[in-house]
Design an enzyme around this catalytic site. Structure first.
Site, PDB file in Angstrom:
ATOM      1  N   HIS A  65     -23.671 -23.080 -43.540  1.00 44.46           N
ATOM      2  CA  HIS A  65     -22.485 -22.113 -43.571  1.00 44.46           C
ATOM      3  C   HIS A  65     -22.281 -21.486 -42.308  1.00 44.46           C
ATOM      4  O   HIS A  65     -20.892 -21.585 -41.815  1.00 44.46           O
ATOM      5  CB  HIS A  65     -22.540 -21.121 -44.596  1.00 44.46           C
ATOM      6  CG  HIS A  65     -21.382 -20.343 -45.028  1.00 44.46           C
ATOM      7  ND1 HIS A  65     -20.595 -20.421 -46.185  1.00 44.46           N
ATOM      8  CD2 HIS A  65     -21.008 -19.125 -44.181  1.00 44.46           C
ATOM      9  CE1 HIS A  65     -19.736 -19.441 -46.000  1.00 44.46           C
ATOM     10  NE2 HIS A  65     -19.919 -18.768 -44.917  1.00 44.46           N
ATOM     11  N   GLU A  66     -23.189 -20.768 -41.979  1.00 45.41           N
ATOM     12  CA  GLU A  66     -23.098 -19.856 -40.411  1.00 45.41           C
ATOM     13  C   GLU A  66     -22.593 -20.906 -39.310  1.00 45.41           C
ATOM     14  O   GLU A  66     -22.034 -20.436 -38.385  1.00 45.41           O
ATOM     15  CB  GLU A  66     -24.272 -18.982 -40.252  1.00 45.41           C
ATOM     16  CG  GLU A  66     -24.498 -18.091 -41.329  1.00 45.41           C
ATOM     17  CD  GLU A  66     -23.411 -17.027 -41.914  1.00 45.41           C
ATOM     18  OE1 GLU A  66     -22.474 -16.927 -41.083  1.00 45.41           O
ATOM     19  OE2 GLU A  66     -23.212 -16.673 -43.241  1.00 45.41           O
ATOM     20  N   HIS A  69     -19.053 -21.888 -38.947  1.00 46.96           N
ATOM     21  CA  HIS A  69     -18.266 -20.914 -38.478  1.00 46.96           C
ATOM     22  C   HIS A  69     -18.237 -21.051 -37.012  1.00 46.96           C
ATOM     23  O   HIS A  69     -17.278 -20.523 -36.437  1.00 46.96           O
ATOM     24  CB  HIS A  69     -18.739 -19.588 -38.801  1.00 46.96           C
ATOM     25  CG  HIS A  69     -18.497 -19.096 -40.122  1.00 46.96           C
ATOM     26  ND1 HIS A  69     -17.138 -18.937 -40.718  1.00 46.96           N
ATOM     27  CD2 HIS A  69     -19.221 -18.338 -41.194  1.00 46.96           C
ATOM     28  CE1 HIS A  69     -17.047 -18.458 -41.751  1.00 46.96           C
ATOM     29  NE2 HIS A  69     -18.222 -18.251 -42.176  1.00 46.96           N
ATOM     30  N   GLU A  88     -14.106 -18.595 -44.230  1.00 50.51           N
ATOM     31  CA  GLU A  88     -14.994 -18.760 -45.037  1.00 50.51           C
ATOM     32  C   GLU A  88     -14.654 -19.838 -46.096  1.00 50.51           C
ATOM     33  O   GLU A  88     -15.952 -20.441 -46.555  1.00 50.51           O
ATOM     34  CB  GLU A  88     -14.974 -17.495 -46.088  1.00 50.51           C
ATOM     35  CG  GLU A  88     -14.928 -16.264 -45.178  1.00 50.51           C
ATOM     36  CD  GLU A  88     -16.277 -15.930 -44.356  1.00 50.51           C
ATOM     37  OE1 GLU A  88     -17.180 -16.915 -44.733  1.00 50.51           O
ATOM     38  OE2 GLU A  88     -16.640 -15.292 -43.460  1.00 50.51           O
TER      39      GLU A  88
END
Length: 305
Positions: A65-66, A69, A88
């Protein structure tokens, strides 16, 4: 060798690079920190909450997830806070894509089912606000199930709508066009329309500028004389009627003879649809499974007539 889940950190970068484009920075560090969030996607240096390390809850999903980004949120940033889903929702879906890549389709479907369940269970943002929420002035309040889980599932449905080739080509084009800059949702829409050749105003308006999701009641029946299966679909009034493709899987009494069909459900309160069943004759179905691959964001009730 990096410890625990970080052993796959490099492969996550390589996989996302293959989907979107080269990693946008010279390096990427993963740091144990005192951030108030589970993870904070600072460009080139992701901070993770200390508690995740101490309790052993650091997992691949958070790392993916990170890492996502770095492309979506850092290199391409939403121009207005109302479009936070461009950060997000993307990161949440790319974490699921990593799951599919690393652990297979069944694990991916389980992941998407969990994301859908979170949207359906939400009692705050989802039933009362659109994903693109221009009315919200408390910016931290935008860190909700709309921006994360619903935004993620919308990308999943968009992928199905246009196909893998056009979907990933559009994401790559969107990223390369707006890299080191900002973007809005319409910039993404234009990229997907260009790659797919489809007009998608209806899709983006329906899923991103309206609150809620379809609530559908499916009644089905089979006719031995015509060897036809029909669906009667009623959409609930709470969020209104939506337009969407619906896949059903038909099985006979032995659990075999699996057949699938996809129909386009119109944005109407009631729809009566006949299923294309292919070559006949074939055993009449005894069981009908709606949305077997977890591709539709909806609350679904099914029962025979």
């Amino acid at each position: 060798m990096l410890p625990g889940a970080f052993a796959v950190a490099g492969e996550i970068v390589r996989y996302f690079s293959s989907l979107v484009g080269p990693f946008p920075y010279e390096k990427l560090a993963h740091l144990q920190s005192a951030t108030r969030f589970g993870g904070m996607e600072n460009a080139t240096a992701i901070f993770y909450a200390d508690a995740a390390f101490r309790t052993g809850r650091m997992g691949e999903g958070l790392i993916a997830h990170e890492t996502a980004h770095q492309w979506f949120g850092d290199a391409v940033t939403e121009r207005e806070w109302a479009h936070l889903w461009l950060s997000e929702g993307f990161a949440t879906y790319f974490a699921a894509l990593w799951t599919q890549h690393a652990h297979g389709d069944s694990t991916f479907r389980h992941n998407m089912d969990g994301i859908r369940s979170a949207v359906l269970a939400d009692s705050e943002a989802v039933p009362t606000h659109a994903v693109i929420d221009t009315a919200q002035r408390d910016l931290l309040a935008l860190l909700n199930a709309n921006s994360y889980q619903k935004g993620s599932f919308i990308l999943h449905m968009l992928r199905r709508q246009v196909g893998d080739s056009a979907f990933f080509a559009a994401l790559s084009s969107y990223y390369s066009t707006h890299r080191d800059g900002t973007a809005l949702t319409d910039d993404l829409r234009e990229a997907v329309e260009h790659e797919s050749g489809q007009k998608l105003d209806w899709f983006f308006d329906q899923w991103l500028r309206r609150a809620g999701f379809p609530e559908i009641d499916v009644t089905w029946s089979s006719d031995p004389s015509s060897h036809q299966v029909t669906l009667d679909i009623v959409q609930g009034s709470r969020f209104g009627a939506f337009r969407f493709p619906l896949t059903v899987e038909l099985r006979d009494g032995t659990g075999g003879a699996v057949r699938r069909a996809t129909v386009l459900v119109p944005a109407e309160t009631r729809a009566h649809l006949a299923l294309p069943l292919g070559v006949q004759p074939a055993p009449l179905p005894r069981t009908l499974v709606v949305d077997p691959d977890v591709e539709l964001l909806a609350r679904i009730d099914v029962h025979p007539q």
